[in-house]
Design a protein around this motif. Structure first.
Motif, PDB file in Angstrom:
ATOM      1  N   LEU A 177       7.973  -2.242  -1.301  1.00  0.00           N
ATOM      2  CA  LEU A 177       6.780  -1.571  -1.823  1.00  0.00           C
ATOM      3  C   LEU A 177       5.530  -1.976  -1.048  1.00  0.00           C
ATOM      4  CD1 LEU A 177       7.443  -1.659  -5.675  1.00  0.00           C
ATOM      5  CD2 LEU A 177       7.296   0.349  -4.206  1.00  0.00           C
ATOM      6  N   ALA A 178       5.486  -3.243  -0.617  1.00  0.00           N
ATOM      7  CA  ALA A 178       4.337  -3.714   0.167  1.00  0.00           C
ATOM      8  C   ALA A 178       4.257  -2.919   1.467  1.00  0.00           C
ATOM      9  CB  ALA A 178       4.460  -5.205   0.449  1.00  0.00           C
ATOM     10  N   LEU A 179       5.412  -2.685   2.081  1.00  0.00           N
ATOM     11  CA  LEU A 179       5.435  -1.888   3.316  1.00  0.00           C
ATOM     12  C   LEU A 179       5.000  -0.445   3.044  1.00  0.00           C
ATOM     13  CD1 LEU A 179       8.589  -2.990   5.324  1.00  0.00           C
ATOM     14  CD2 LEU A 179       6.178  -3.165   5.983  1.00  0.00           C
ATOM     15  N   ALA A 180       5.408   0.056   1.866  1.00  0.00           N
ATOM     16  CA  ALA A 180       5.019   1.418   1.504  1.00  0.00           C
ATOM     17  C   ALA A 180       3.494   1.507   1.352  1.00  0.00           C
ATOM     18  CB  ALA A 180       5.707   1.839   0.208  1.00  0.00           C
ATOM     19  N   ILE A 181       2.901   0.477   0.776  1.00  0.00           N
ATOM     20  CA  ILE A 181       1.436   0.450   0.625  1.00  0.00           C
ATOM     21  C   ILE A 181       0.774   0.482   2.010  1.00  0.00           C
ATOM     22  CG2 ILE A 181      -0.490  -1.089   0.007  1.00  0.00           C
ATOM     23  CD1 ILE A 181       1.044  -1.894  -2.452  1.00  0.00           C
ATOM     24  N   TRP A 182       1.310  -0.317   2.898  1.00  0.00           N
ATOM     25  CA  TRP A 182       0.760  -0.368   4.273  1.00  0.00           C
ATOM     26  C   TRP A 182       0.867   1.016   4.930  1.00  0.00           C
ATOM     27  CZ3 TRP A 182       2.847   0.450   9.177  1.00  0.00           C
ATOM     28  CH2 TRP A 182       2.060  -0.001  10.253  1.00  0.00           C
ATOM     29  N   PHE A 183       2.031   1.581   4.790  1.00  0.00           N
ATOM     30  CA  PHE A 183       2.309   2.879   5.385  1.00  0.00           C
ATOM     31  C   PHE A 183       1.339   3.935   4.852  1.00  0.00           C
ATOM     32  CE2 PHE A 183       5.265   6.389   6.514  1.00  0.00           C
ATOM     33  CZ  PHE A 183       5.560   5.971   7.811  1.00  0.00           C
ATOM     34  N   PHE A 184       1.130   3.887   3.542  1.00  0.00           N
ATOM     35  CA  PHE A 184       0.271   4.891   2.909  1.00  0.00           C
ATOM     36  C   PHE A 184      -1.177   4.761   3.389  1.00  0.00           C
ATOM     37  CE2 PHE A 184      -2.673   6.142  -0.495  1.00  0.00           C
ATOM     38  CZ  PHE A 184      -2.355   7.484  -0.588  1.00  0.00           C
ATOM     39  N   PHE A 185      -1.749   3.563   3.280  1.00  0.00           N
ATOM     40  CA  PHE A 185      -3.169   3.419   3.581  1.00  0.00           C
ATOM     41  C   PHE A 185      -3.460   3.464   5.082  1.00  0.00           C
ATOM     42  CE2 PHE A 185      -3.412   1.573  -0.758  1.00  0.00           C
ATOM     43  CZ  PHE A 185      -4.375   2.437  -1.246  1.00  0.00           C
ATOM     44  N   VAL A 186      -2.532   2.934   5.864  1.00  0.00           N
ATOM     45  CA  VAL A 186      -2.811   2.827   7.297  1.00  0.00           C
ATOM     46  C   VAL A 186      -2.405   4.091   8.056  1.00  0.00           C
ATOM     47  CG1 VAL A 186      -2.290   1.484   9.371  1.00  0.00           C
ATOM     48  CG2 VAL A 186      -2.642   0.324   7.203  1.00  0.00           C
ATOM     49  N   LEU A 187      -1.329   4.710   7.643  1.00  0.00           N
ATOM     50  CA  LEU A 187      -0.839   5.853   8.419  1.00  0.00           C
ATOM     51  C   LEU A 187      -0.966   7.207   7.717  1.00  0.00           C
ATOM     52  CD1 LEU A 187       2.399   4.237   9.877  1.00  0.00           C
ATOM     53  CD2 LEU A 187       0.172   4.446  10.982  1.00  0.00           C
ATOM     54  N   ILE A 188      -0.649   7.223   6.424  1.00  0.00           N
ATOM     55  CA  ILE A 188      -0.522   8.516   5.747  1.00  0.00           C
ATOM     56  C   ILE A 188      -1.868   9.067   5.251  1.00  0.00           C
ATOM     57  CG2 ILE A 188       0.540   9.708   3.782  1.00  0.00           C
ATOM     58  CD1 ILE A 188       2.644   8.891   5.655  1.00  0.00           C
ATOM     59  N   PHE A 189      -2.697   8.168   4.712  1.00  0.00           N
ATOM     60  CA  PHE A 189      -3.894   8.607   3.993  1.00  0.00           C
ATOM     61  C   PHE A 189      -4.763   9.552   4.827  1.00  0.00           C
ATOM     62  CE2 PHE A 189      -8.226   8.300   2.487  1.00  0.00           C
ATOM     63  CZ  PHE A 189      -8.094   8.384   1.116  1.00  0.00           C
ATOM     64  N   ASP A 190      -5.086   9.118   6.055  1.00  0.00           N
ATOM     65  CA  ASP A 190      -5.974   9.940   6.883  1.00  0.00           C
ATOM     66  C   ASP A 190      -5.333  11.279   7.233  1.00  0.00           C
ATOM     67  OD1 ASP A 190      -7.707   7.910   6.688  1.00  0.00           O
ATOM     68  OD2 ASP A 190      -7.790   7.411   8.825  1.00  0.00           O
ATOM     69  N   LEU A 191      -4.022  11.234   7.430  1.00  0.00           N
ATOM     70  CA  LEU A 191      -3.318  12.497   7.720  1.00  0.00           C
ATOM     71  C   LEU A 191      -3.422  13.435   6.525  1.00  0.00           C
ATOM     72  CD1 LEU A 191      -0.037  11.340   9.508  1.00  0.00           C
ATOM     73  CD2 LEU A 191      -1.995  12.552  10.496  1.00  0.00           C
ATOM     74  N   LEU A 192      -3.252  12.880   5.339  1.00  0.00           N
ATOM     75  CA  LEU A 192      -3.363  13.675   4.109  1.00  0.00           C
ATOM     76  C   LEU A 192      -4.756  14.288   4.009  1.00  0.00           C
ATOM     77  CD1 LEU A 192      -1.600  11.708   1.214  1.00  0.00           C
ATOM     78  CD2 LEU A 192      -1.020  13.956   2.130  1.00  0.00           C
ATOM     79  N   LEU A 193      -5.744  13.457   4.334  1.00  0.00           N
ATOM     80  CA  LEU A 193      -7.124  13.906   4.234  1.00  0.00           C
ATOM     81  C   LEU A 193      -7.385  15.039   5.235  1.00  0.00           C
ATOM     82  CD1 LEU A 193      -9.215  12.849   2.313  1.00  0.00           C
ATOM     83  CD2 LEU A 193     -10.165  11.460   4.153  1.00  0.00           C
ATOM     84  N   LEU A 194      -6.899  14.839   6.451  1.00  0.00           N
ATOM     85  CA  LEU A 194      -7.052  15.882   7.479  1.00  0.00           C
ATOM     86  C   LEU A 194      -6.337  17.154   7.055  1.00  0.00           C
ATOM     87  CD1 LEU A 194      -6.616  14.094  10.938  1.00  0.00           C
ATOM     88  CD2 LEU A 194      -8.603  15.380  10.110  1.00  0.00           C
ATOM     89  N   GLY A 195      -5.120  16.960   6.532  1.00  0.00           N
ATOM     90  CA  GLY A 195      -4.322  18.094   6.059  1.00  0.00           C
ATOM     91  C   GLY A 195      -5.077  18.865   4.994  1.00  0.00           C
ATOM     92  N   THR A 196      -5.694  18.120   4.056  1.00  0.00           N
ATOM     93  CA  THR A 196      -6.452  18.754   2.982  1.00  0.00           C
ATOM     94  C   THR A 196      -7.608  19.563   3.567  1.00  0.00           C
ATOM     95  OG1 THR A 196      -5.987  16.757   1.728  1.00  0.00           O
ATOM     96  CG2 THR A 196      -7.566  18.281   0.749  1.00  0.00           C
ATOM     97  N   LEU A 197      -8.271  18.952   4.535  1.00  0.00           N
ATOM     98  CA  LEU A 197      -9.410  19.632   5.174  1.00  0.00           C
ATOM     99  C   LEU A 197      -8.990  20.952   5.795  1.00  0.00           C
ATOM    100  CD1 LEU A 197     -11.424  16.921   7.158  1.00  0.00           C
ATOM    101  CD2 LEU A 197     -12.322  18.595   5.539  1.00  0.00           C
ATOM    102  N   VAL A 198      -7.897  20.873   6.547  1.00  0.00           N
ATOM    103  CA  VAL A 198      -7.424  22.058   7.260  1.00  0.00           C
ATOM    104  C   VAL A 198      -6.923  23.111   6.275  1.00  0.00           C
ATOM    105  CG1 VAL A 198      -5.694  22.923   8.878  1.00  0.00           C
ATOM    106  CG2 VAL A 198      -6.870  20.757   9.337  1.00  0.00           C
ATOM    107  N   ALA A 199      -6.114  22.643   5.321  1.00  0.00           N
ATOM    108  CA  ALA A 199      -5.503  23.585   4.372  1.00  0.00           C
ATOM    109  C   ALA A 199      -6.552  24.280   3.513  1.00  0.00           C
ATOM    110  CB  ALA A 199      -4.492  22.858   3.492  1.00  0.00           C
ATOM    111  N   SER A 200      -7.626  23.562   3.201  1.00  0.00           N
ATOM    112  CA  SER A 200      -8.629  24.156   2.305  1.00  0.00           C
ATOM    113  C   SER A 200      -9.506  25.174   3.045  1.00  0.00           C
ATOM    114  CB  SER A 200      -9.502  23.064   1.690  1.00  0.00           C
ATOM    115  OG  SER A 200     -10.279  22.458   2.707  1.00  0.00           O
ATOM    116  N   GLN A 201      -9.441  25.169   4.363  1.00  0.00           N
ATOM    117  CA  GLN A 201     -10.197  26.110   5.192  1.00  0.00           C
ATOM    118  C   GLN A 201     -11.670  26.175   4.797  1.00  0.00           C
ATOM    119  OE1 GLN A 201      -7.764  29.621   4.737  1.00  0.00           O
ATOM    120  NE2 GLN A 201      -6.728  29.193   6.667  1.00  0.00           N
ATOM    121  N   GLY A 202     -12.226  24.994   4.599  1.00  0.00           N
ATOM    122  CA  GLY A 202     -13.655  24.923   4.302  1.00  0.00           C
ATOM    123  C   GLY A 202     -14.000  25.196   2.854  1.00  0.00           C
TER     124      GLY A 202
END
Lengths: 276, 310
Positions: A177-202
C-alpha cells in the motif's frame, strides 16, 4: 512528553544503528553535488549552472526520492511492532496510543530532517566554497527553503505511511500500500489532472482547477521550490496551473504543513480503534 | 485494596460471547493460577485487567483504579506468552527502554538482569538469545518498577528446571512482600505448590475458583489408596471388600499393587480397617492433583478444546 521522547529516541537510535540516517544523508549529498555540477551536462555544459536551476533539478528529483524514502522509513511503524510481538507489551505500559504514534513520528521525522539537513547542507556548503562568484546569500536562502520543504514533504509521506501502518495486519500489505501511495501521488495524480483538463475541454471551472494541485503534496513542494525563483515562466505541465493559485508562498507552506498534520491525526484516529 | 476485581464481566466480540459474567478478584500477597483451554477467555480476562480493552458489561477495577489508567499501568508488570523484543537491541538497551517508559529507576536495569541470570548476556543482542533467555528478559521487564500486580503468562516456557525453581522462589518472595500475582501455565503439576487459588475457565465462563482443598471438595473426587500386599493382591482385595465402607469402591490391580478409589468422607474408616489387617505391607495416599481437578472441571474432550490447559 517523556514517553513520546522515549519512543522517538529509540527510533532515532535505530536509524543511526542501521545506518539509515547516514545512508539517506549520503544519497542526498551525492545527488545534490552531482546535480549542481553535472545537471547541465545534457546541454554540453559541465560546472555549476545557477542556483535556481540547481534547486529546480533537485526538487524534480526530490519528488521521486523523498516520498519513497519516507514511506520506506515509516510503513512498518505500527504493523511492524505488532508482527514483532512488541505492540501488545508496549500498550500495557503507561503509554497511550497517541504517545506511541507521535513518538514514532518525532523519531522518524527527526531522522529524515537530520538526513536532509546534513545531506543537502553539506552540498550547499560545498557549492558555496567551491563555486566562484556564487551569491552565497541567495544560495543559503534557497537551500534552507529547499531543506525545510523537503523535510515537510518527507513528513507528509511519513504520516501517510502511518495511516497504512495502523490499518493493516501484515507488513507486506503495508509495504504494497505504501508503494501504491507513492505511485499515486508521484506518477498518477498529475496525469489524472491533465486527463481531467483535456477531457473537460475547458468546461472545468477554471477557478477551481489550480486548487486541485493542493491535493498533492509533491505538487505543493515543486511549486514552492520553483515558483520562488520565477514568475511562473519555468512551470510546465500541470504546475503551470500553480501560477493561477491566489494563495502565495505562505499558503503553500501552510498546505504542506497540513499535509503531515491531517494524515497524522487521521492515523491516530484509526489507531485508537485498532484491536490489540 | 484488591489487586484487581472483575464484577459480572462479559465481553463480546463480533457477536461471540468471549467472557460470560465473570466474578474474580485477587488480593495483595496472593498467587492466583488462571487455567483454561485455548479460547477459554484467559487472554481476554488479562487484556481487560491490563486495560487493553473495555468490557461489554460489568466492571473491572485494578488497584482501586480504572484499568488502563497510566498511573495504574505503572504498578502492573506483565509477561506475555511468547514474549518478543527488538532483536537488534541488547538486553540492557531493551530493559532501559522499557524502564524509561515505566518511569522506573535505570539503576534497576543491571540489578534485574542479574536477578534473572542474564549478567553475562546483558550486552549481547537479543537476536542471539535462546527462548529461555528471552523469557528471563521478559521476566526482568515485568519486574520493572516494583509492580503491585504481576501477571505472568506461561512464565516457565523455555526455562530449565533450575531456572524454573529460581523463578518460583522469586515469585514467593514477591508474594510475601505483598505483590498480587496471576500465573497462567500449561504445566499444572509444576505450578501447583506455588498458587494460593486456582480459577478454571471454560468457554468464557468461570467453572471453579478456590484453593486446591476447596476445589477438591467441590469436585468431590475420590482419593486413591495404593496398597502393597503382604501375601497376595487377592487377599488384600478380600480385606477391602469386607470393610464396612467398601460399598461401590473402585479397585484395580497394577504391578502387584492394589489401587482403591475412596471418597474423602470414607477414607479414614477404610484406612483404619486396612491398618488393623496383616495383609497391608505398605500404603500410599494420593490426593487428586491440580491437573485431576482441572480435567474434572473442564470435562472430557480436552483435545476438542485444542490441547489441555492453557
Amino acid at each position: 512528553m517523556n514517553s513520546i521522547w522515549t519512543i522517538a529516541r529509540k527510533e532515532l537510535s535505530d536509524s543511526l544503528r542501521n545506518r539509515w540516517l547516514i545512508a539517506i544523508a549520503l544519497v542526498f549529498a551525492t545527488l545534490a553535488v552531482g546535480i549542481a555540477w553535472f545537471g547541465a551536462a545534457a546541454s554540453g555544459q559541465v560546472g555549476y549552472a545557477s542556483t535556481p536551476a540547481t534547486i529546480a533539478s533537485l526538487a524534480s528529483l526530490g519528488i521521486f526520492l523523498i516520498p519513497l524514502i519516507a514511506l520506506l522509513l515509516a510503513y512498518d511503524a505500527i504493523v511492524g511492532e505488532e508482527e514483532g510481538g512488541t505492540l501488545l507489551l508496549l500498550m500495557t505500559y503507561p503509554l497511550s496510543r497517541a504517545q506511541l504514534l507521535f513518538g514514532k513520528f518525532l523519531g522518524h521525522g527527526l531522522t529524515l530532517a537530520l538526513a536532509t539537513l546534513i545531506g543537502f547542507g553539506v552540498a550547499g556548503v560545498a557549492i558555496a566554497l567551491l563555486v566562484e562568484d556564487v551569491a552565497v546569500g541567495a544560495l543559503a536562502v534557497a537551500m534552507l527553503r529547499f531543506i525545510i520543504s523537503t523535510t515537510l514533504l518527507g513528513w507528509s509521506f511519513i504520516s501517510l505511511a502511518y495511516v497504512v501502518s495502523v490499518r493493516v495486519g501484515e507488513k507486506p500489505v503495508a509495504a504494497g500500500l505504501a508503494l501504491a501511495i507513492w505511485f499515486f501521488f508521484v506518477l498518477i495524480f498529475d496525469l489524472l489532472l491533465l486527463g481531467t483538463l483535456v477531457a473537460s475541454q475547458g468546461e472545468f471551472n477554471p477557478d477551481l482547477l489550480p486548487w486541485l494541485l493542493l491535493l498533492n503534496p509533491t505538487d505543493i513542494y515543486r511549486l514552492l521550490n520553483i515558483v520562488a525563483f520565477s514568475d511562473g515562466g519555468q512551470l510546465s505541465g500541470v504546475l503551470s496551473l500553480g501560477a493561477d493559485l491566489p494563495i502565495g508562498p505562505t499558503g503553500l507552506w501552510l498546505a504542506l504543513v497540513l499535509w503531515f498534520v491531517i494524515p497524522l491525526i487521521g492515523a491516530w484516529a484509526l489507531f485508537r480503534r485498532r484491536r490489540i | 485494596m484488591s489487586c484487581f476485581r472483575l464484577e459480572n464481566v462479559s465481553y463480546r466480540y463480533d457477536k461471540a460471547l468471549v467472557l460470560n459474567g465473570i466474578d474474580l478478584r485477587l488480593e495483595p500477597g496472593e498467587v492466583l493460577g488462571l487455567f483454561g483451554h485455548n479460547g477459554a477467555g484467559k487472554t481476554t480476562s488479562i487484556k481487560l485487567i491490563l486495560g487493553l480493552m473495555a468490557p461489554s458489561q460489568g466492571k473491572v477495577s485494578v488497584l482501586d483504579g480504572e484499568a488502563g489508567d497510566p498511573k495504574i499501568s505503572q504498578s502492573i508488570g506483565y509477561l506475555p506468552e511468547n514474549v518478543m523484543f527488538y532483536p537488534q537491541l541488547t538486553g540492557r538497551e531493551i530493559l532501559a527502554h522499557f524502564a524509561r517508559l515505566k518511569g522506573a529507576n535505570l539503576r534497576q536495569v543491571p540489578e534485574l538482569l542479574g536477578q534473572v541470570g542474564l549478567d553475562d548476556a546483558m550486552d549481547t543482542r537479543v537476536k542471539t538469545y535462546s527462548k529461555g533467555m528471552r523469557q528471563r528478559l521478559g521476566l526482568a521487564q515485568a519486574l520493572l518498577g516494583k509492580p503491585r500486580l504481576l501477571m505472568l503468562d506461561e512464565p516457565t516456557v523455555g526455562l530449565d528446571p533450575v531456572a524454573t525453581a529460581d523463578l518460583y522462589r522469586l515469585l514467593r518472595t514477591l508474594r510475601n512482600e505483598g505483590t498480587g500475582i496471576v500465573l497462567c501455565s500449561h504445566v499444572l503439576p509444576g505450578v501447583e505448590p506455588y498458587i494460593d487459588r486456582a480459577a478454571i475457565l471454560t468457554d468464557g465462563s468461570l467453572k471453579a475458583v478456590g484453593d486446591l482443598t476447596s476445589l477438591r471438595r467441590q469436585a468431590n473426587m475420590p482419593i486413591t489408596l495404593s496398597l502393597e500386599p503382604e501375601t497376595s493382591v487377592a487377599a488384600l482385595e478380600a480385606v477391602v471388600n469386607n470393610a464396612q465402607a467398601s460399598a461401590g469402591l473402585m479397585m484395580r490391580r497394577d504391578n502387584g499393587r492394589l489401587h482403591v478409589d475412596v471418597r474423602s468422607t470414607e477414607k479414614m474408616a477404610l484406612v483404619k480397617t486396612l491398618l488393623a489387617s496383616d495383609e497391608v505391607r505398605d500404603l500410599n495416599i494420593y490426593q487428586p492433583t491440580l491437573e485431576d481437578v482441572y480435567v474434572h472441571f473442564i470435562g472430557s474432550g480436552g483435545l476438542a478444546h485444542r490441547g489441555g490447559a492453557q
